[in-house]
Design a protein around this motif. Structure first.
Motif, PDB file in Angstrom:
ATOM      1  N   ARG A  68      36.953  50.012  18.319  1.00 55.20           N
ATOM      2  CA  ARG A  68      38.852  49.282  18.491  1.00 55.20           C
ATOM      3  C   ARG A  68      39.524  50.083  16.600  1.00 55.20           C
ATOM      4  O   ARG A  68      39.967  49.843  16.166  1.00 55.20           O
ATOM      5  CB  ARG A  68      38.584  47.931  18.530  1.00 55.20           C
ATOM      6  N   ASN A  72      40.674  53.512  18.057  1.00 53.89           N
ATOM      7  CA  ASN A  72      42.021  53.481  18.159  1.00 53.89           C
ATOM      8  C   ASN A  72      43.338  53.063  17.486  1.00 53.89           C
ATOM      9  O   ASN A  72      44.091  52.617  17.697  1.00 53.89           O
ATOM     10  CB  ASN A  72      42.768  53.282  19.373  1.00 53.89           C
ATOM     11  N   LEU A  75      43.368  49.642  17.068  1.00 54.51           N
ATOM     12  CA  LEU A  75      43.347  47.959  17.573  1.00 54.51           C
ATOM     13  C   LEU A  75      42.796  47.080  15.887  1.00 54.51           C
ATOM     14  O   LEU A  75      42.631  46.486  16.237  1.00 54.51           O
ATOM     15  CB  LEU A  75      42.184  47.975  18.613  1.00 54.51           C
ATOM     16  N   PHE A 105      45.790  44.976  15.429  1.00 48.23           N
ATOM     17  CA  PHE A 105      46.133  43.958  16.830  1.00 48.23           C
ATOM     18  C   PHE A 105      44.671  43.093  16.491  1.00 48.23           C
ATOM     19  O   PHE A 105      44.993  41.942  16.725  1.00 48.23           O
ATOM     20  CB  PHE A 105      45.566  44.820  17.947  1.00 48.23           C
ATOM     21  N   ARG A 123      45.358  61.531  11.668  1.00 47.66           N
ATOM     22  CA  ARG A 123      45.584  60.841  11.545  1.00 47.66           C
ATOM     23  C   ARG A 123      44.980  59.387  10.649  1.00 47.66           C
ATOM     24  O   ARG A 123      44.129  59.721  11.472  1.00 47.66           O
ATOM     25  CB  ARG A 123      46.629  60.076  12.403  1.00 47.66           C
ATOM     26  N   PRO A 180      48.144  51.397  16.418  1.00 49.42           N
ATOM     27  CA  PRO A 180      47.628  51.927  18.901  1.00 49.42           C
ATOM     28  C   PRO A 180      48.366  52.338  19.022  1.00 49.42           C
ATOM     29  O   PRO A 180      48.111  53.631  19.681  1.00 49.42           O
ATOM     30  CB  PRO A 180      46.953  50.817  18.740  1.00 49.42           C
ATOM     31  N   ARG A 181      49.838  51.939  19.259  1.00 51.47           N
ATOM     32  CA  ARG A 181      50.505  52.600  20.193  1.00 51.47           C
ATOM     33  C   ARG A 181      50.807  54.283  19.825  1.00 51.47           C
ATOM     34  O   ARG A 181      51.769  55.340  19.838  1.00 51.47           O
ATOM     35  CB  ARG A 181      51.484  51.530  19.744  1.00 51.47           C
ATOM     36  N   GLU A 182      50.541  54.113  18.223  1.00 51.75           N
ATOM     37  CA  GLU A 182      51.195  55.736  17.727  1.00 51.75           C
ATOM     38  C   GLU A 182      50.260  56.391  17.519  1.00 51.75           C
ATOM     39  O   GLU A 182      49.776  57.549  17.081  1.00 51.75           O
ATOM     40  CB  GLU A 182      52.168  55.521  16.014  1.00 51.75           C
ATOM     41  N   ALA A 242      48.606  57.089  20.619  1.00 55.21           N
ATOM     42  CA  ALA A 242      48.300  56.702  22.164  1.00 55.21           C
ATOM     43  C   ALA A 242      47.992  58.064  22.675  1.00 55.21           C
ATOM     44  O   ALA A 242      47.502  58.089  23.364  1.00 55.21           O
ATOM     45  CB  ALA A 242      49.287  56.046  22.779  1.00 55.21           C
ATOM     46  N   ASP A 243      48.966  58.848  21.786  1.00 58.73           N
ATOM     47  CA  ASP A 243      48.662  60.210  22.253  1.00 58.73           C
ATOM     48  C   ASP A 243      47.590  61.118  21.888  1.00 58.73           C
ATOM     49  O   ASP A 243      47.702  61.972  22.440  1.00 58.73           O
ATOM     50  CB  ASP A 243      50.302  61.140  21.920  1.00 58.73           C
ATOM     51  N   VAL A 244      47.128  60.540  21.661  1.00 57.64           N
ATOM     52  CA  VAL A 244      45.117  60.850  20.779  1.00 57.64           C
ATOM     53  C   VAL A 244      44.156  60.396  21.478  1.00 57.64           C
ATOM     54  O   VAL A 244      43.204  60.832  21.459  1.00 57.64           O
ATOM     55  CB  VAL A 244      45.441  61.289  19.379  1.00 57.64           C
ATOM     56  N   MET A 299      41.644  54.516  26.038  1.00 58.32           N
ATOM     57  CA  MET A 299      40.994  53.279  25.217  1.00 58.32           C
ATOM     58  C   MET A 299      40.700  53.248  26.397  1.00 58.32           C
ATOM     59  O   MET A 299      42.090  52.618  27.769  1.00 58.32           O
ATOM     60  CB  MET A 299      41.629  52.578  24.275  1.00 58.32           C
ATOM     61  N   GLY A 301      43.466  44.997  31.991  1.00 62.84           N
ATOM     62  CA  GLY A 301      44.092  46.119  31.525  1.00 62.84           C
ATOM     63  C   GLY A 301      45.490  46.346  31.816  1.00 62.84           C
ATOM     64  O   GLY A 301      46.002  47.709  31.465  1.00 62.84           O
ATOM     65  N   GLN A 320      43.848  40.952  25.914  1.00 64.90           N
ATOM     66  CA  GLN A 320      43.123  42.350  26.235  1.00 64.90           C
ATOM     67  C   GLN A 320      44.420  42.726  26.986  1.00 64.90           C
ATOM     68  O   GLN A 320      44.259  44.002  26.510  1.00 64.90           O
ATOM     69  CB  GLN A 320      42.415  41.507  27.591  1.00 64.90           C
ATOM     70  N   LEU A 321      44.904  42.354  27.294  1.00 63.33           N
ATOM     71  CA  LEU A 321      46.557  43.076  28.327  1.00 63.33           C
ATOM     72  C   LEU A 321      47.241  43.777  27.098  1.00 63.33           C
ATOM     73  O   LEU A 321      47.360  45.008  27.496  1.00 63.33           O
ATOM     74  CB  LEU A 321      47.348  42.407  29.216  1.00 63.33           C
ATOM     75  N   ALA A 327      45.349  46.750  25.230  1.00 67.97           N
ATOM     76  CA  ALA A 327      45.174  47.578  26.909  1.00 67.97           C
ATOM     77  C   ALA A 327      46.746  47.820  26.433  1.00 67.97           C
ATOM     78  O   ALA A 327      47.209  49.363  26.451  1.00 67.97           O
ATOM     79  CB  ALA A 327      45.337  47.475  27.534  1.00 67.97           C
ATOM     80  N   ASP A 386      49.540  47.890  23.773  1.00 71.55           N
ATOM     81  CA  ASP A 386      49.731  48.140  22.620  1.00 71.55           C
ATOM     82  C   ASP A 386      48.657  49.872  22.443  1.00 71.55           C
ATOM     83  O   ASP A 386      49.201  50.874  22.096  1.00 71.55           O
ATOM     84  CB  ASP A 386      49.122  47.480  21.838  1.00 71.55           C
ATOM     85  N   SER A 387      47.967  49.811  22.933  1.00 75.52           N
ATOM     86  CA  SER A 387      46.346  51.170  22.857  1.00 75.52           C
ATOM     87  C   SER A 387      47.654  52.445  23.854  1.00 75.52           C
ATOM     88  O   SER A 387      47.307  53.472  23.606  1.00 75.52           O
ATOM     89  CB  SER A 387      45.373  51.061  23.502  1.00 75.52           C
ATOM     90  N   GLY A 408      50.425  52.915  24.196  1.00 79.79           N
ATOM     91  CA  GLY A 408      51.723  53.505  23.787  1.00 79.79           C
ATOM     92  C   GLY A 408      53.097  52.592  24.007  1.00 79.79           C
ATOM     93  O   GLY A 408      54.260  52.826  24.096  1.00 79.79           O
ATOM     94  N   ARG A 412      56.269  52.080  21.475  1.00 80.05           N
ATOM     95  CA  ARG A 412      56.553  53.119  20.530  1.00 80.05           C
ATOM     96  C   ARG A 412      57.945  53.461  19.609  1.00 80.05           C
ATOM     97  O   ARG A 412      58.646  53.271  20.410  1.00 80.05           O
ATOM     98  CB  ARG A 412      56.335  54.118  20.848  1.00 80.05           C
TER      99      ARG A 412
END
Lengths: 542, 393
Positions: free
Chosen positions: A49, A52, A54, A58, A72, A79-81, A83-85, A88, A96, B242-243, B246, B248-249, B251, B254
């Motif tokens: 974790r 990425n 988290l 998180f 980076r 994590p959201r920034e 997400a493109d590289v 998970m 999920g 967990q959701l 997931a 957040d991971s 994107g 953003r």
């Protein structure tokens, strides 16, 4: 090129007495498949974790040092920034999922990243083909089997074209066939597309041969090395490695293929020896008595889609019956019917001469015990101690019975801890202790080795053998072929709700390419199943 | 395998001979009958517009003939265009809930309602209430008229619930989410996640109840429920976390190019606009509300909301995968719903309210009936659904 770099990373969660990761320095080059191993609770998930972001964005906790992912810094990139590289894939794919159908789920990440519509369309098609999901594109996610779900979750991470893919136990819930599918897909990503893959897995026998590097996490510290070198000294290893060590093969083979090449001499030697002594204890004579569990003509499931179709099974005292078959074949349903928590549409069940549905309370738990797939379902007290006391109370057992069982199964559990805070293996041990406190002659286990590390698994095998020797009947549903080879006396294979094979464990397992344990594959056509059998045979002089 | 691994999102992979601008989904669809009959799912907004239109109509009438016709129309369309998916059971669930509502509403009317009419059906024991509750009556005489009124009022509520159920069955809530404007997207996700929370909770409750039996606890439903609620909530909370991780991971959320101030202004505009729309709708639903509360406020609210959405949408970086097209069947379906709603909201048909004194068999003129029947059209003119393949496997 470096994909991931850890610089003296230490992570400590609030309230924990020691850090989850300590001074980790690590470089993962691009295009490698890195396998992360270690006991449960050693910091594996924290390590994954961190990649990425988290951790710490998180999960909270204090992190020192820094993690660089594709250049980076995760301290400044949530994590959201990233997400493109980084893609998970969590342990439980269904938790999920965001969308309702396969195609939308695959596109979700791209939508968030703002990928143009035509590019998205193309990538979804490519991913559907890459993972063999094309037939499932319009299916609601809730209707997929475990293996299909896992592939969708991987696909959903892939469509964003991450450079690094991180997976937490991607095959632990899968049957051998589905696990092979997933691993083949991962290998293709690494070989054909140069993706960096980092995955944590307990079932080394499934993945170690694909790894370029093995990362052993123990107590928050990390060691890195070549797979063969790391395996040679590892305290626990898959059967192929143990057999290699036993036979003194150099270099140490990691795959069945390499081991078969090295095993020509061993096979010749074993051929001259008498047939193997079965590793599971031979079934005691009592077995000729009345069956402890008997099911006849069981039909159960949903009206439109029967999960079980007229299934008949019986097992006597001292038998260990393993139910195998792909995800969704009806194994869990059958166990639920045998335990009397689910009424079959048709058919009769007799456990110890009683219909389990008609029993309740103490009478039920002293007749049959079931440990469900999610052992935590059985636990609801606020501390381990209370859980054990309550188990003694409901079972009318002498105080301390459950606690003694737990100590034998998993020593060193803090009695004041909350059951949900303990590791997967500890929870299973606790659930088993709770069930066994009532001393049911019939014990049913649903996927007992899911999420267990080798140490916990070895203790479980020991306990099952003891119970078997004491005359208990054990029925277990499992995907773990190595466990079956170790403990089962009989195997029944379910497919599409029907029993398609039922016989002595060795006969059923040896003949199947999917269900054969590694030792059987290496030594075929010789009839050996486990390293233990081979070891004993070789130890006999002559 | 031509996946370029180093491609950044937003760049197109080099395509050998393909000309730009010919990608599927972006080309304008040539008009024509043949094309609209290809199997595809109808735009969820069209279904919702249709269902909400019928809901407005149902809210405006207590005539059991008209209500029954609306129910029939709903059932017909759902039967014809319901996908083979788990959420398609929503209509049946709504009908069951509706049945409960009819019974409850009638009982309330009998127990608490003021006596209407003269046809005494039977007499309930009347409860003497203290003086300060003078206006309220408990029990007493029950007339045929009040029984009838209770049934009709209950039926009206049940049909409105069925409208919502039909919309849910015809298109999953998360599909509707894809049509939500970018500015409201994050809010929408929160709503959808909350909506899917309840079914999961039920699953968990069932599992934990079975587990309690395995532990040898046999207690009454209520006590068992209380003791099981701890693990059930634990599990549900864990899954939500967990959701969230997931999402957040992947994107979700953003930051685009917008600043915080801009986002606030846009969100304010949109929310104010929607508040206006809601109050306007209330004005339309409630026949006793002042006239100016209806259409004018609805229109003004819609305008403000649209402005806010456009401003926010321009800055958003989100894109949509295979956005549902809006073609002739969508226009027709949404229009049929809107037409029924407008007709029932504005027309001065005398049959909308049921005749109670004297009690008479309900009658309905041809015009209102025909208007409702118009809304059955989507069963015919919408494209058939694509096959999902066999499931569960």
């Amino acid at each position: 090129m470096t994909a991931v770099r850890f610089d003296r990373v230490t992570v400590a969660y609030e309230g924990a007495d020691r850090p989850a990761l300590r001074d980790v320095d690590l470089v993962i080059p691009e295009g490698e498949l890195v396998l992360v191993v270690g006991e449960t609770g050693c910091g594996k998930s924290t390590l994954l974790r961190c990649i990425n972001g988290l951790v710490p964005h998180f999960t909270g906790g204090a992190m020192t040092g820094r993690v660089l992912v594709a250049g980076r810094d995760t301290r400044t990139h949530p994590p959201r920034e990233l997400a493109d590289v980084v893609g998970m894939v969590g342990q439980d794919p269904i938790a999920g999922f965001v969308a309702e159908v396969v195609e939308d789920e695959l596109a979700y990440g791209m939508e968030c990243l703002g990928v143009p519509a035509d590019t998205m369309r193309r990538r979804v098609e490519e991913t559907l083909d890459l993972l063999g999901l094309a037939d499932l594109r319009a299916r609601p996610l809730a209707t997929l089997s475990g293996g299909q779900r896992q592939r969708v979750a991987i696909g959903a991470a892939l469509t964003s074209h991450p450079r690094i893919l991180v997976l937490d136990e991607p095959t632990s819930a899968l049957d051998p066939g589905a696990a092979e599918e997933v691993l083949a897909a991962l290998q293709r990503l690494v070989h054909d597309l140069g993706m960096t893959v980092v995955l944590a897995e307990h079932r080394l026998e499934r993945v170690v041969q694909y790894a370029d590097q093995v990362l052993v996490v123990a107590d928050g510290r990390v060691q890195v090395g070549e797979p063969a070198a790391m395996m040679a000294g590892a305290p626990v290893a898959p059967p192929v490695v143990e057999l290699g060590r036993l036979a003194g093969w150099q270099p140490l083979p990691l795959s069945v293929r390499d081991a078969r090449r090295a095993a020509t001499g061993l096979r010749a030697r074993l051929r001259a020896l008498p047939a193997p002594v079965a590793d599971p204890l031979p079934v005691p004579a009592v077995v000729s008595g009345p069956a402890a569990v008997e099911a006849r003509g069981i039909t159960a499931g949903y009206p439109r889609v029967p999960v079980l179709r007229r299934v008949g099974l019986a097992a006597g005292p001292g038998e260990v019956l393993a139910l195998m078959g792909r995800n969704g074949a009806g194994k869990s349903t059958l166990l639920a019917v045998l335990a009397g928590v689910r009424a079959p549409e048709a058919g009769t069940v007799r456990v110890g001469g009683h219909d389990p549905l008609a029993l309740s309370g103490r009478a039920l738990i002293s007749t049959v015990g079931l440990v469900p797939q999610e052992p935590a379902d059985l636990l609801y007290a606020t501390s381990v101690q209370r859980e054990l006391a309550e188990a003694d109370d409901t079972a009318d057992a002498a105080p301390g019975t459950a606690a003694r069982l737990l100590a034998a199964l998993a020593p060193g559990i803090d009695p004041s801890a909350h059951p949900r805070d303990s590791s997967e293996g500890q929870r299973l041990a606790l659930a088993l202790a709770v069930v066994l406190a009532a001393a049911p002659p019939v014990l049913l286990l649903d996927e007992p080795t899911r999420g267990l590390d080798y140490g916990a698994k070895r203790r479980l095998v020991g306990l099952l053998r003891q119970l078997q020797a004491a005359g208990h009947t054990i029925v277990l549903a499992t995907h773990d072929v190595e466990l079956v080879a170790e403990v089962a006396t009989r195997v029944a294979v379910l497919a599409d709700g029907e029993v398609v094979a039922d016989g002595a464990a060795g006969d059923v397992v040896r003949g199947s390419p999917l269900f054969a344990p590694q030792v059987a594959k290496i030594l075929a056509p010789e009839p050996w199943l486990t390293v233990g059998e081979v070891e004993r045979a070789l130890a006999v002089p002559g | 395998m031509a996946l370029p691994t180093t491609a950044r999102p937003g760049t197109l992979a080099p395509v050998g001979a393909g000309a730009p601008g010919t990608a599927p989904g972006t080309a304008p669809a040539p008009p024509g009958r043949g094309r609209s009959r290809l199997p595809r799912a109808l735009h969820p907004v069209a279904w919702w517009a249709w269902a909400l239109g019928l809901m407005v109509a149902a809210a405006r009438t207590t005539n059991p003939l008209l209500l029954g016709t609306i129910l029939g129309v709903l059932a017909l369309v759902v039967a014809a265009r319901r996908p083979d998916a788990p959420w398609a059971g929503a209509f049946a669930a709504a009908l069951r809930l509706g049945a409960v509502v009819v019974v409850a509403r009638t009982l309330l009317q009998l127990l608490l309602g003021p006596p209407i009419g003269i046809g005494v059906a039977f007499r309930l024991p009347e409860l003497a209430l203290p003086d300060w509750m003078a206006g309220i009556r408990l029990g007493g005489i029950v007339t045929w008229e009040s029984l009838y009124v209770g049934l009709c009022e209950g039926l009206r509520l049940a049909v409105m619930i069925a409208c919502a159920g039909a919309a849910n069955a015809l298109s999953a809530p998360s599909r509707l989410l894809r049509s939500v404007p970018a500015a409201l997207y994050e809010l929408g996700v929160a709503v959808v996640v909350a909506l899917t929370f309840a079914p999961h909770l039920l699953d968990d409750a069932r599992r934990v109840r079975a587990a309690r039996r395995l532990r040898g606890h046999e207690e009454g439903r209520l006590r068992g429920f209380a003791r099981a609620s701890g693990p059930v909530l634990d599990g549900a909370l864990e899954r939500s976390i967990q959701l969230a991780a997931a999402m957040d991971s992947r994107g979700y959320g953003r930051a685009g190019t917008t600043t915080v101030g801009e986002r606030r202004v846009q969100a304010g505009l949109v929310l104010a606009g929607f508040a206006g729309v809601l109050v306007g709708l209330y004005g339309l639903f409630d026949a006793s509300a002042p006239r100016w509360l209806g259409w004018p406020l609805l229109a003004a609210g819609a305008l403000v909301a649209l402005l806010g959405l456009r401003a926010a949408g321009r800055r958003s970086t989100r894109t949509a995968y295979r956005p549902d097209p809006w073609r002739l069947p969508e226009w027709a379906t949404a229009a049929s719903g809107v037409l029924v709603a407008v007709a029932f909201a504005t027309a001065t048909w005398s049959d909308l309210a049921v005749a109670v004194t004297p009690l008479a068999w309900p009658a309905a003129a041809v015009l209102p009936l025909a208007t409702v029947l118009l809304a059955a059209g989507p069963a015919v003119w919408t494209p058939p659904l694509p096959a999902l393949g066999r499931w569960p496997a």
